[in-house]
Scaffold this motif. Structure first.
Motif, PDB file in Angstrom:
ATOM      1  N   ALA A  54       0.386   5.947   5.406  1.00 42.27           N
ATOM      2  CA  ALA A  54       0.852   4.404   5.037  1.00 42.27           C
ATOM      3  C   ALA A  54       1.638   4.469   5.387  1.00 42.27           C
ATOM      4  O   ALA A  54       2.600   3.110   5.800  1.00 42.27           O
ATOM      5  CB  ALA A  54       0.590   4.260   3.529  1.00 42.27           C
ATOM      6  N   GLN A 101       2.248   1.714  -3.364  1.00 43.90           N
ATOM      7  CA  GLN A 101       1.111   2.313  -4.685  1.00 43.90           C
ATOM      8  C   GLN A 101       1.128   3.927  -4.065  1.00 43.90           C
ATOM      9  O   GLN A 101       1.060   4.803  -4.908  1.00 43.90           O
ATOM     10  CB  GLN A 101      -0.216   1.954  -4.222  1.00 43.90           C
ATOM     11  CG  GLN A 101      -0.571   0.100  -4.617  1.00 43.90           C
ATOM     12  CD  GLN A 101      -1.257  -0.663  -4.431  1.00 43.90           C
ATOM     13  OE1 GLN A 101      -2.631  -0.466  -3.735  1.00 43.90           O
ATOM     14  NE2 GLN A 101      -1.476  -2.137  -5.022  1.00 43.90           N
ATOM     15  N   GLU A 102       0.782   3.926  -2.790  1.00 46.48           N
ATOM     16  CA  GLU A 102       0.620   5.537  -2.664  1.00 46.48           C
ATOM     17  C   GLU A 102       1.745   6.393  -2.669  1.00 46.48           C
ATOM     18  O   GLU A 102       2.185   7.959  -2.845  1.00 46.48           O
ATOM     19  CB  GLU A 102       0.558   5.923  -0.907  1.00 46.48           C
ATOM     20  CG  GLU A 102      -0.855   5.408  -0.546  1.00 46.48           C
ATOM     21  CD  GLU A 102      -2.801   5.533  -0.570  1.00 46.48           C
ATOM     22  OE1 GLU A 102      -1.914   7.224  -1.169  1.00 46.48           O
ATOM     23  OE2 GLU A 102      -3.032   4.960  -1.251  1.00 46.48           O
ATOM     24  N   LYS A 103       2.711   6.074  -3.115  1.00 49.44           N
ATOM     25  CA  LYS A 103       4.471   6.348  -3.258  1.00 49.44           C
ATOM     26  C   LYS A 103       4.275   6.920  -4.446  1.00 49.44           C
ATOM     27  O   LYS A 103       4.840   7.538  -5.425  1.00 49.44           O
ATOM     28  CB  LYS A 103       5.283   6.223  -2.824  1.00 49.44           C
ATOM     29  CG  LYS A 103       6.096   6.131  -1.966  1.00 49.44           C
ATOM     30  CD  LYS A 103       6.702   5.479  -1.174  1.00 49.44           C
ATOM     31  CE  LYS A 103       8.110   5.116  -0.062  1.00 49.44           C
ATOM     32  NZ  LYS A 103       9.052   4.323  -0.004  1.00 49.44           N
ATOM     33  N   GLU A 110       1.577   6.840  -6.783  1.00 48.45           N
ATOM     34  CA  GLU A 110       0.139   8.200  -6.742  1.00 48.45           C
ATOM     35  C   GLU A 110       1.230   9.505  -6.189  1.00 48.45           C
ATOM     36  O   GLU A 110       1.098  10.512  -7.232  1.00 48.45           O
ATOM     37  CB  GLU A 110      -0.705   7.833  -5.608  1.00 48.45           C
ATOM     38  CG  GLU A 110      -1.792   8.775  -6.181  1.00 48.45           C
ATOM     39  CD  GLU A 110      -3.188   8.367  -4.781  1.00 48.45           C
ATOM     40  OE1 GLU A 110      -4.363   9.035  -5.392  1.00 48.45           O
ATOM     41  OE2 GLU A 110      -3.218   6.526  -4.936  1.00 48.45           O
ATOM     42  N   TYR A 111       1.507   9.387  -5.325  1.00 46.85           N
ATOM     43  CA  TYR A 111       2.120  10.858  -4.686  1.00 46.85           C
ATOM     44  C   TYR A 111       2.723  11.139  -5.767  1.00 46.85           C
ATOM     45  O   TYR A 111       3.175  12.583  -6.410  1.00 46.85           O
ATOM     46  CB  TYR A 111       3.089  10.835  -3.721  1.00 46.85           C
ATOM     47  CG  TYR A 111       2.942  12.118  -3.002  1.00 46.85           C
ATOM     48  CD1 TYR A 111       2.762  12.645  -2.738  1.00 46.85           C
ATOM     49  CD2 TYR A 111       4.900  12.297  -3.543  1.00 46.85           C
ATOM     50  CE1 TYR A 111       3.291  14.544  -2.552  1.00 46.85           C
ATOM     51  CE2 TYR A 111       5.558  13.025  -3.159  1.00 46.85           C
ATOM     52  CZ  TYR A 111       4.883  14.246  -2.254  1.00 46.85           C
ATOM     53  OH  TYR A 111       5.608  15.771  -1.629  1.00 46.85           O
ATOM     54  N   ALA A 122      -2.449  13.144  -1.431  1.00 48.94           N
ATOM     55  CA  ALA A 122      -1.774  12.501  -1.725  1.00 48.94           C
ATOM     56  C   ALA A 122      -0.681  12.094  -0.790  1.00 48.94           C
ATOM     57  O   ALA A 122      -0.577  11.144  -0.393  1.00 48.94           O
ATOM     58  CB  ALA A 122      -0.819  12.366  -3.381  1.00 48.94           C
ATOM     59  N   ARG A 123       0.215  13.400  -0.335  1.00 51.30           N
ATOM     60  CA  ARG A 123       0.918  13.337   0.742  1.00 51.30           C
ATOM     61  C   ARG A 123       0.725  12.850   2.048  1.00 51.30           C
ATOM     62  O   ARG A 123       1.528  12.338   2.867  1.00 51.30           O
ATOM     63  CB  ARG A 123       1.772  14.405   0.932  1.00 51.30           C
ATOM     64  CG  ARG A 123       2.988  14.710   2.032  1.00 51.30           C
ATOM     65  CD  ARG A 123       3.379  16.054   1.780  1.00 51.30           C
ATOM     66  NE  ARG A 123       3.798  16.583   0.698  1.00 51.30           N
ATOM     67  CZ  ARG A 123       3.559  18.050   0.607  1.00 51.30           C
ATOM     68  NH1 ARG A 123       2.178  18.484   1.049  1.00 51.30           N
ATOM     69  NH2 ARG A 123       3.279  18.443  -0.656  1.00 51.30           N
ATOM     70  N   LEU A 128       0.911  -0.821  -0.114  1.00 52.03           N
ATOM     71  CA  LEU A 128      -0.074  -0.049  -0.076  1.00 52.03           C
ATOM     72  C   LEU A 128       0.880   1.311  -0.109  1.00 52.03           C
ATOM     73  O   LEU A 128       0.801   2.488  -1.004  1.00 52.03           O
ATOM     74  CB  LEU A 128      -1.380   0.045   1.181  1.00 52.03           C
ATOM     75  CG  LEU A 128      -2.104   1.357   1.620  1.00 52.03           C
ATOM     76  CD1 LEU A 128      -3.157   1.250   0.180  1.00 52.03           C
ATOM     77  CD2 LEU A 128      -2.574   1.090   2.143  1.00 52.03           C
ATOM     78  N   GLU A 129       1.619   1.196   0.941  1.00 55.44           N
ATOM     79  CA  GLU A 129       3.452   2.613   1.112  1.00 55.44           C
ATOM     80  C   GLU A 129       3.201   2.986  -0.067  1.00 55.44           C
ATOM     81  O   GLU A 129       3.127   3.182  -1.261  1.00 55.44           O
ATOM     82  CB  GLU A 129       4.078   1.993   2.114  1.00 55.44           C
ATOM     83  CG  GLU A 129       5.119   3.733   1.639  1.00 55.44           C
ATOM     84  CD  GLU A 129       5.600   3.206   3.207  1.00 55.44           C
ATOM     85  OE1 GLU A 129       6.976   4.010   2.749  1.00 55.44           O
ATOM     86  OE2 GLU A 129       5.702   2.548   3.665  1.00 55.44           O
ATOM     87  N   LYS A 134      -1.426  10.922   2.341  1.00 55.43           N
ATOM     88  CA  LYS A 134      -2.180   9.215   2.772  1.00 55.43           C
ATOM     89  C   LYS A 134      -0.705   8.332   2.757  1.00 55.43           C
ATOM     90  O   LYS A 134      -0.575   7.599   3.421  1.00 55.43           O
ATOM     91  CB  LYS A 134      -2.634   9.728   0.986  1.00 55.43           C
ATOM     92  CG  LYS A 134      -4.522   9.260   1.253  1.00 55.43           C
ATOM     93  CD  LYS A 134      -4.855   9.355  -0.100  1.00 55.43           C
ATOM     94  CE  LYS A 134      -5.070   7.809  -0.709  1.00 55.43           C
ATOM     95  NZ  LYS A 134      -5.514   8.284  -2.207  1.00 55.43           N
ATOM     96  N   LEU A 135       0.354   8.950   1.954  1.00 55.27           N
ATOM     97  CA  LEU A 135       1.655   8.047   2.021  1.00 55.27           C
ATOM     98  C   LEU A 135       2.205   8.394   3.596  1.00 55.27           C
ATOM     99  O   LEU A 135       2.608   7.641   4.488  1.00 55.27           O
ATOM    100  CB  LEU A 135       1.867   9.085   1.038  1.00 55.27           C
ATOM    101  CG  LEU A 135       3.655   8.877   0.453  1.00 55.27           C
ATOM    102  CD1 LEU A 135       3.936   6.995   0.885  1.00 55.27           C
ATOM    103  CD2 LEU A 135       4.997   9.939   0.363  1.00 55.27           C
TER     104      LEU A 135
END
Length: 150
Positions: free
Chosen positions: A105, A21-23, A25-26, A98-99, A18-19, A101-102
Motif C-alpha cells: 500500500a 487501513q493497512e497501518k 490492521e498491522y 499485514a506488513r 487504504l494505507e 500488505k502495508l
C-alpha cells in the motif's frame, strides 16, 4: 495563474486511505502477537513452576497419587504451551502478511505521489512558458506602439 489539477487525485486519495487501513490492521496484528507472546511466557513460567513442584514432591514424600497428579498437570501444561506456541507462530505469520500488505500500500501511494509530483513539475514548466509568452507579447506590443508613435 491556472489551477493545478491532478488527474489521479481520487486514486491517490483512496491509496492513502487504504494505507491508513493497512497501518491499523498491522498495529492490531502486532498487539495480538504481543498478547499471545505474553500468554506464552506466562504458560512457560507456570510449566517451570509445576516442574519444580514435581521435583520437590518426588524428593520430599513418596506419595504416588500426588506425584501422578503433578505429572499429569505437567503434561497438560506442556500441551498448553505447545498449543500457545502454534498460536504465536500463526500471529507472527499474520503480522508478516499485514506488513507485506502495508508495504504494498505504501509503494502504491508513493507511486501516485511521484506521478503527482511529476505532473506538478510539468504544470509549473508549462505555466512558466505561458507566462513568458505573455511577457514577450506584452513587450512586443509596447515596442510596436513606441515605434509607431515615433
Amino acid at each position: 495563474m491556472a489551477r493545478f489539477r491532478f488527474f489521479f487525485f481520487y486514486i491517490l486519495y483512496m491509496k492513502e486511505k487504504l494505507e491508513e487501513q493497512e497501518k491499523v490492521e498491522y498495529s492490531q496484528c502486532m498487539m495480538r502477537l504481543n498478547q499471545e507472546e505474553e500468554r506464552y511466557q506466562e504458560l512457560l513460567e507456570r510449566q517451570s513452576m509445576i516442574e519444580v513442584e514435581l521435583k520437590n514432591t518426588i524428593n520430599e514424600v513418596l506419595d504416588i497419587s500426588e506425584i501422578r497428579d503433578k505429572e499429569d498437570a505437567l503434561e497438560i501444561m506442556k500441551m498448553y504451551v505447545m498449543q500457545q506456541g502454534l498460536v504465536v507462530e500463526q500471529c507472527q505469520e499474520e503480522v508478516r502478511l499485514a506488513r507485506e500488505k502495508l508495504s504494498e500500500a505504501m509503494r502504491e501511494r508513493k507511486t501516485y505521489e511521484n506521478l503527482r509530483d511529476k505532473a506538478f513539475e510539468e504544470f509549473k514548466l508549462e505555466e512558466s512558458k505561458r507566462e513568458q509568452k505573455e511577457i514577450d507579447e506584452l513587450v512586443s506590443y509596447r515596442y510596436g506602439n513606441t515605434k509607431s508613435e515615433e
